[in-house]
Design an enzyme around this catalytic site. Structure first.
Site, short mmCIF file in Angstrom:
data_model
loop_
_atom_site.label_atom_id
_atom_site.label_comp_id
_atom_site.label_asym_id
_atom_site.label_seq_id
_atom_site.Cartn_x
_atom_site.Cartn_y
_atom_site.Cartn_z
N LYS A 11 -3.35 63.92 1.62
CA LYS A 11 -3.18 62.47 1.57
C LYS A 11 -1.81 62.12 2.14
CE LYS A 11 -0.06 62.46 -1.99
NZ LYS A 11 1.36 62.04 -1.84
N GLY A 96 5.09 69.60 0.17
CA GLY A 96 5.19 68.75 1.34
C GLY A 96 4.89 67.29 1.10
N GLY A 97 4.43 66.94 -0.10
CA GLY A 97 4.08 65.56 -0.38
C GLY A 97 2.69 65.18 0.09
N GLY A 99 -0.08 66.35 -1.36
CA GLY A 99 -0.99 66.36 -2.49
C GLY A 99 -1.93 67.54 -2.55
N GLY A 100 -1.58 68.67 -1.92
CA GLY A 100 -2.50 69.78 -1.84
C GLY A 100 -2.97 70.31 -3.18
N GLY A 101 -2.05 70.53 -4.12
CA GLY A 101 -2.43 71.05 -5.43
C GLY A 101 -3.32 70.09 -6.19
N SER A 102 -2.99 68.80 -6.14
CA SER A 102 -3.82 67.79 -6.81
C SER A 102 -5.20 67.70 -6.17
CB SER A 102 -3.14 66.43 -6.74
OG SER A 102 -1.93 66.42 -7.48
N SER A 103 -5.25 67.80 -4.84
CA SER A 103 -6.52 67.75 -4.14
C SER A 103 -7.38 68.97 -4.48
CB SER A 103 -6.28 67.66 -2.64
OG SER A 103 -7.48 67.45 -1.94
N ASP A 135 -1.68 62.32 -9.21
CA ASP A 135 -2.37 62.13 -7.94
C ASP A 135 -3.82 62.59 -7.96
OD1 ASP A 135 -0.13 61.06 -6.77
OD2 ASP A 135 0.40 62.83 -5.61
#
Length: 282
Positions: A11, A96-97, A99-103, A135
């Site tokens: 995102k 990196g901002g 949102g990879g972990g949340s995704s 997120d």
């Protein structure tokens, strides 16, 4: 048994204003989330023995990771006796901002809800997701959104689906360090959603000055990317992005990035690639 191969998209925060700080220490935000067609990927296979087995990059903790926590949360909420083996193919940079972990957590919830046939709605899955991170709900709902509160109060919006050049500086930004910085702006006036993009020059990321001060690699990425337009930070960084009208213009810029800075081209998506792919499977 059926196996799902699902994307966990990145995102962008098209802006990020910090409008206050709550008594519990969390920050009140206004932002717009838009997805990218750049994604992590999860391979999810159900199990009959109730175990949750997650594997992926060497740095991924074996037990205490967001994917495992998401799966366990869904098991407890629904009482299912099923388990899963989940493989994470990591493409998005950590810290990196994007949102990879949340995704990854959201794709786990959505994918297992589908495989286990547990029947929770997106709204119910988003409530579980909020316990994992602020997120996660936007990835569960799967539509571009205006976000308020800590980012969990979501209203669908339709920003232009630009092509973006996203730079990935060699800096894993600590969100805790940014939000605890004494010089972080926390009093940006709230804007009304209907009028927010009128005079959009006032839309920015309040974290940017702090991140650029603490992380020189991010500052360097900004200085280079700003030659092509308005460069912005996503989330607390450190990825920096700039919109382009065409893919070819973004590709031309990517070809010119200096050594030592990585980057990629992606298109904005107002519908999550996760639901696009799930729709093709149904």
């Amino acid at each position: 048994m059926k196996v799902l191969n699902l994307p966990a998209p990145a995102k962008l925060n098209l802006f990020l204003h910090i409008t206050g700080r709550r008594d519990d220490g969390y920050h009140e935000l206004q932002t717009v989330f838009q997805f990218l067609d750049q994604c992590d990927h999860l391979r999810i296979r159900p199990r009959n023995d109730g175990r949750i087995v997650v594997f992926g990059p060497d740095w991924l903790p074996a037990a205490d990771n967001l994917i495992t926590r998401a799966a366990q949360s869904l098991r407890v909420r629904t009482g299912t006796g099923l388990g899963a083996t989940i493989e994470l193919i990591k493409q998005l940079p950590a810290g990196g901002g994007l949102g990879g972990g949340s995704s990854d957590a959201a794709t786990t919830l959505v994918g297992l809800n589908h495989l286990w046939e547990t029947g929770l709605s997106r709204a119910q899955l988003a409530i579980l997701g909020l316990e994992l991170g602020a997120d996660v709900p936007v990835f569960v709902h799967g539509v571009a959104a205006w976000g308020e509160g800590v980012g969990e109060q979501l209203t669908p919006v339709l920003p232009p689906e630009h092509w973006y050049l996203v730079l990935v500086p060699d800096a894993e930004v600590s969100t805790g360090k940014i939000f605890s910085a004494s010089d972080l702006t926390r009093t940006t006036p709230k804007r009304r959603m209907r009028t927010a993009f009128e005079g959009s020059d006032g839309l920015s990321n309040d974290c940017e000055p702090v991140v650029r001060r603490i992380y020189p690699a991010v500052d360097q990425a900004f200085e280079w990317l700003e030659r092509y337009g308005k460069a912005q930070l996503t989330g607390t960084g450190g990825c920096v992005f700039c919109p382009f009208e065409t893919e070819s213009a973004a590709i031309d810029a990517l070809a010119k990035i200096p050594s030592g800075i990585n980057g990629f081209i992606a298109q904005g998506r107002n519908r999550s690639p996760l639901y696009t792919q799930l729709g093709e499977l149904d």
